[in-house]
Design an enzyme around this catalytic site. Structure first.
Site, PDB file in Angstrom:
ATOM      1  N   CYS A  36       0.814  -1.229   0.000  1.00  0.00           N
ATOM      2  CA  CYS A  36       0.000   0.000   0.000  1.00  0.00           C
ATOM      3  C   CYS A  36       0.843   1.274   0.000  1.00  0.00           C
ATOM      4  CB  CYS A  36      -0.963  -0.018   1.186  1.00  0.00           C
ATOM      5  SG  CYS A  36      -0.185  -0.002   2.821  1.00  0.00           S
ATOM      6  N   HIS A  51      -2.523   1.089   6.911  1.00  0.00           N
ATOM      7  CA  HIS A  51      -2.910   1.060   5.501  1.00  0.00           C
ATOM      8  C   HIS A  51      -3.034   2.488   4.985  1.00  0.00           C
ATOM      9  CE1 HIS A  51      -4.263  -1.013   1.924  1.00  0.00           C
ATOM     10  NE2 HIS A  51      -5.271  -0.160   1.807  1.00  0.00           N
ATOM     11  N   HIS A  69      -5.796   1.981  -4.168  1.00  0.00           N
ATOM     12  CA  HIS A  69      -4.900   1.415  -3.156  1.00  0.00           C
ATOM     13  C   HIS A  69      -4.503  -0.009  -3.536  1.00  0.00           C
ATOM     14  CE1 HIS A  69      -8.018  -1.008  -0.596  1.00  0.00           C
ATOM     15  NE2 HIS A  69      -8.482  -0.862  -1.817  1.00  0.00           N
TER      16      HIS A  69
END
Length: 366
Positions: free
Chosen positions: A281, A328, A340
């Site tokens: 990510c 994240h 993402h």
């Protein structure tokens, strides 16, 4: 409020995230910042209805949550691994700097000792008579005064030489102590990296083992459950009015970052990866901004330290940090969507910006 109502109507329509991608790749990139597009209720072609679990068996929804939790833990460990890796790089560079200082210091001490030796040899050639004695025995007053001045200069030079020698030796001792401290940090980071790597591998394997036991139809249903959970979170987020006043427009750098990130859609997630074939990510977001000409920290936890902005001030290119542990990160692309790299086993994709709990929004090009 009217904007939120329109968002709900669109959320109930057939508009999908793929449509949002089409908007983003059309002229203007859909980067106006207008925040109104909720994802349509997801569906997976051919996905069966949820089967009735056997008594005592875990439901598919329980399995989904367990897999999600395992990947969340792996994501947190991945960030710890990446952070230790970046700190190791800094410390390794510091070790090199200290080594260079130590070499320079030793060379300096060698030169100072040579100068002290030269002074001693000069005194020996003069018969070993101290400079003060030669001054007293002088027959000429002018020579006496001249010698006296030279004596002061010689004494100062000797004092300066000894002071510099002592200071350089002290510096060398400090450099050696600094080097020992940095080496200890390097070793600590090495151990932490190894622990984090082990945790990552254990969590990913556990999640993969759970998923591998599912039949093809169950895997399709699992994906549908993931999408439904994201859809529910996104619609609830829009219902809160969070996007009501969002209208920020992307900067030129922000547009380039979004273009890079959306161009990676379809590439697989891989922990620790920064492209070009796969990303995690924060690898995706850091490389996107690097492509836009702006170097930002490597990990989501470090990216959290960038300048924070309110959700209402969010604009395409901004980064959205998710979960309390900042494990994240995604990039806002406009129209209520983000791009993402979700987790192992999934590809870089588009999703609703509110499909996960938001911790903060940060701006790389503040």
């Amino acid at each position: 409020m009217g904007t939120v109502k329109r968002a709900h109507r669109r959320g109930a329509s057939a508009l999908t995230l793929l449509c949002a991608m089409a908007i983003l790749t059309a002229p203007g990139l859909g980067l106006s910042g207008t925040a109104h597009a909720a994802p349509a209720a997801p569906s997976v072609p051919g996905a069966p209805a949820a089967p009735t679990p056997e008594p005592g068996a875990k439901s598919l929804e329980q399995i989904r949550k367990e897999i999600e939790d395992l990947y969340r833990q792996a994501g947190s460990a991945t960030d710890a691994y990446n952070l230790a890796e970046s700190e190791t790089k800094v410390q390794s560079e510091r070790i090199v700097q200290i080594a260079q200082l130590i070499v320079a210091g030793r060379e300096r001490i060698s030169g100072l000792k040579d100068r002290a030796g030269a002074a001693a040899r000069a005194q020996y050639r003069s018969g070993g008579l101290p400079a003060g004695a030669r001054l007293v025995l002088s027959d000429s007053p002018s020579q006496f005064l001249d010698s006296k001045d030279r004596l002061r200069q010689g004494e100062k030079a000797t004092t300066d030489l000894l002071t510099e020698l002592d200071r350089t030796q002290h510096d060398l001792q400090r450099y050696a102590k600094d080097a020992s401290t940095v080496w200890q940090k390097l070793e600590t980071n090495r151990v932490e990296r190894e622990k984090s790597k082990k945790r990552i591998e254990e969590k990913i394997k556990a999640a993969q083992d759970l998923e591998s036991k599912l039949e093809a139809e169950e895997k399709a249903r699992l994906l549908q459950l993931e999408q439904e959970a994201q859809y529910k979170a996104q619609t609830q987020w829009l219902s809160s009015g969070a996007m009501k006043d969002v209208s920020g427009k992307a900067t030129d750098a922000g547009k380039r970052a979004v273009q890079f990130a959306t161009a990676q859609v379809g590439k697989p997630y891989e922990w620790g990866a920064t492209g070009p074939g796969s990303f995690d990510c924060s690898g995706l977001t850091s490389q996107a901004w690097l492509a836009a000409g702006k170097a930002i920290p490597r990990t989501s936890q470090e990216q959290l330290r960038l300048r924070k902005v309110a959700v209402k001030d969010m604009r395409p290119g901004d980064l959205i940090i998710y979960f309390d542990d900042a494990s994240h990160v995604g990039m806002y692309v406009g129209d209520g969507a983000m791009v993402h790299a979700p987790r192992p086993g999934r590809d870089v994709t588009m999703a609703g910006a509110g499909s996960m709990p938001i911790k903060a929004v940060v701006r790389p090009d503040a």
